[in-house]
Design an enzyme around this catalytic site. Structure first.
Site, short mmCIF file in Angstrom:
data_model
loop_
_atom_site.label_atom_id
_atom_site.label_comp_id
_atom_site.label_asym_id
_atom_site.label_seq_id
_atom_site.Cartn_x
_atom_site.Cartn_y
_atom_site.Cartn_z
N ARG A 265 -50.31 73.14 -44.70
CA ARG A 265 -50.07 73.15 -46.14
C ARG A 265 -49.37 74.46 -46.50
NH1 ARG A 265 -55.23 74.14 -48.58
NH2 ARG A 265 -54.43 76.20 -49.10
N HIS A 269 -53.66 75.40 -52.34
CA HIS A 269 -54.40 74.14 -52.47
C HIS A 269 -53.95 73.38 -53.72
CE1 HIS A 269 -57.68 71.28 -52.39
NE2 HIS A 269 -58.11 71.70 -53.56
N TYR A 278 -57.09 84.06 -48.61
CA TYR A 278 -57.70 83.59 -47.36
C TYR A 278 -56.69 83.25 -46.27
CZ TYR A 278 -56.63 79.06 -49.58
OH TYR A 278 -56.00 78.00 -50.21
#
Length: 364
Positions: A265, A269, A278
């Protein structure tokens, strides 16, 4: 093929130790994988066209979110080979059960992008007709759609219909109990369903190594008696070839199949997420260099003229999408109660009338 159960004897349910790959990251041909056929050139060319359109749709939807036209949008940038390869492996009358991140796949399937955005605008549960499109509503709760998919697949089997069901799921969804229940039910009842795991390495902020101790998510099929395979999820040729095989397996009456596609990805998100908290920027850039569109461009030997023509068509599509999103939908708040029960409960009727009175007071 490591794909079938014959005479009650399991030949081999395990996936390959390495993901199936036809095209290297630099666009050169990889060593031909054993047991898998390369799709015809015309299908690969059509796949590239839809990938270009899908990427442009994705960037446009992201921009609309920043402009306040959408409440939220989960980008699938970097997963184009998975999204388009899955759609091309299905017939129009096969069923697809998508997650919230699979809008690109639904655009590739021919659904109206403005209709698709009803869920993300907050105007309706699904802006398209599932029965007409053979596409279930996009599912936000993790893994619940896998059980729905298996139920429909079992109905198809009982009716003797020549159709299959494909259920999309992310790596995070494989940690949910619903996913494991779906695998077990599908295997026991020999349902014609393909579970397609797009392993993009993160369940929001949780990396894959903190989700599972399995060598690969594809190995989760073995415990349920389901044959599985891994594919390079940024190699459209590999994704399409493996899914062609999985769909043929299910359509041929051999029961379910599990495919794990290794991808990434690229974006956060959703627009509400800060992925820099992160993820390391160098990791993102490594995966960006494995761009599925660039790989297919080089593999097919596309000319600059070919590429520009596809980009121009995608721009026209994006313009129509923007224009459609400029129309404000008419929303009736009382529709919240329209499809909860066939016969509304007393509590639901009371809630509806309370809202009706509040709306009337606002208009007075």
């Amino acid at each position: 093929m490591r794909n079938s159960r014959q005479g009650g004897q399991v030949r081999d349910l395990l996936p390959g130790t390495e993901p199936v790959r036809f095209v290297n990251e630099d666009g050169s041909p990889a060593a031909r994988p054993e047991g898998y056929a390369e799709p015809p050139a015309d299908r690969l060319r059509e796949a590239y066209r839809r990938m270009v359109l899908g990427r442009r749709f994705d960037t446009q939807a992201t921009a609309l979110t920043r402009q306040g036209r959408l409440a939220v949008y989960p980008s699938a940038a970097g997963q184009e080979a998975c999204q388009i390869g899955a759609v091309l492996a299905l017939r129009d009358d096969d069923w697809l059960f998508p997650t919230y991140r699979d809008s690109m796949a639904l655009v590739a399937r021919g659904l109206d992008p403005v209709d698709l955005m009803a869920l993300l605008r907050g105007t309706w549960h699904a802006g398209y007709d599932p029965h007409r499109t053979h596409t279930a509503p996009q599912c936000t709760p993790l893994a619940t759609q896998t059980l729905h998919a298996v139920g429909l697949a079992d109905a198809i089997r009982r009716r003797g219909e020549d159709r299959v069901v494909m259920a999309f799921i992310g790596d995070g969804g494989t940690s949910e109990g619903d996913f494991h229940e779906a695998l077990n039910f599908a295997a026991v009842f020999h349902a014609p369903v393909v579970f397609f795991v797009q392993n993009n390495r993160f369940a929001i902020s949780v990396p894959l190594e903190k989700q599972t101790a399995a060598e690969a998510l594809a190995y989760k099929g073995i415990g349920y008696g389901i044959p599985s395979e891994q594919a390079d999820g940024n190699d459209l040729v590999a994704v399409l070839s493996v899914l062609d095989h999985a769909v043929a397996h299910a359509r041929g009456g051999h029961g379910p199949f599990l495919v794990e596609a290794h991808t990434y990805r690229i974006d956060a998100h959703t627009n509400a997420d800060d992925a820099t908290r992160y993820r390391d920027a160098a990791e993102v850039e490594r995966w960006r260099a494995a761009d599925p569109l660039a790989r297919l461009e080089k593999y097919l030997g596309l000319t600059g003229q070919d590429i520009e023509a596809d980009k121009a068509a995608a721009e026209e599509f994006a313009a129509r999408f923007r224009a459609g999103m400029n129309d404000e939908p008419e929303v009736d708040p009382l529709e919240l109660f329209a499809h909860v029960y066939a016969e509304p409960t007393r509590q639901l009727v009371a809630q509806r009338e309370t809202l009706r009175a509040e709306l009337a007071a606002q208009e007075a």
